[in-house]
Scaffold this motif. Structure first.
Motif, PDB file in Angstrom:
ATOM      1  N   ARG A  55      32.872  41.051  31.377  1.00 12.59           N
ATOM      2  CA  ARG A  55      31.837  40.030  31.433  1.00 12.59           C
ATOM      3  C   ARG A  55      31.882  39.164  32.687  1.00 12.59           C
ATOM      4  O   ARG A  55      31.977  37.951  32.608  1.00 12.59           O
ATOM      5  N   GLY A  56      31.849  39.772  33.842  1.00 19.11           N
ATOM      6  CA  GLY A  56      31.806  39.008  35.078  1.00 19.11           C
ATOM      7  C   GLY A  56      33.132  38.905  35.793  1.00 19.11           C
ATOM      8  O   GLY A  56      33.173  38.709  36.986  1.00 19.11           O
ATOM      9  N   HIS A  84      35.205  36.977  40.230  1.00 23.65           N
ATOM     10  CA  HIS A  84      34.209  36.560  39.244  1.00 23.65           C
ATOM     11  C   HIS A  84      32.850  36.851  39.836  1.00 23.65           C
ATOM     12  O   HIS A  84      32.488  36.301  40.876  1.00 23.65           O
ATOM     13  N   HIS A  85      32.104  37.745  39.206  1.00 21.57           N
ATOM     14  CA  HIS A  85      30.800  38.203  39.696  1.00 21.57           C
ATOM     15  C   HIS A  85      30.893  38.692  41.143  1.00 21.57           C
ATOM     16  O   HIS A  85      30.048  38.383  41.977  1.00 21.57           O
ATOM     17  N   GLN A 128      38.901  38.790  29.281  1.00 24.18           N
ATOM     18  CA  GLN A 128      37.955  37.738  29.654  1.00 24.18           C
ATOM     19  C   GLN A 128      38.623  36.372  29.604  1.00 24.18           C
ATOM     20  O   GLN A 128      38.577  35.605  30.557  1.00 24.18           O
TER      21      GLN A 128
END
Length: 72
Positions: A5-6, A21-22, A46
């Motif tokens: 999730r990123g 992160h991203h 996460q």
């Protein structure tokens, strides 16, 4: 490499770990801290990556949103 999730992380050949992160670097761990991170990341990737980078919610967002100063 782990993705969740990123968040993602890459183990480098020199033993360091880069957390992103991203797609943007969020932190680099070396030595003993990198080993601790790798031992812990299997539990909940996460949450672990968010905690190690300091990028996590503290649980007070709803309270802050309802504060008179933040009402619009």
């Amino acid at each position: 490499m782990g993705e969740a999730r990123g968040f993602g992380y890459v183990e480098r050949g020199d033993g360091s770990v880069v957390i992103s992160h991203h797609g943007r670097p969020a932190g680099t761990l070396r030595g003993e801290r990198a080993a601790e991170f790798l031992a812990e990341v299997d539990d909940d990737p996460q949450l672990v990556m968010a905690r190690w980078t300091g990028n996590y919610r503290r649980g007070n967002e709803r309270t802050a949103r309802q504060h008179p100063r933040n009402r619009g």
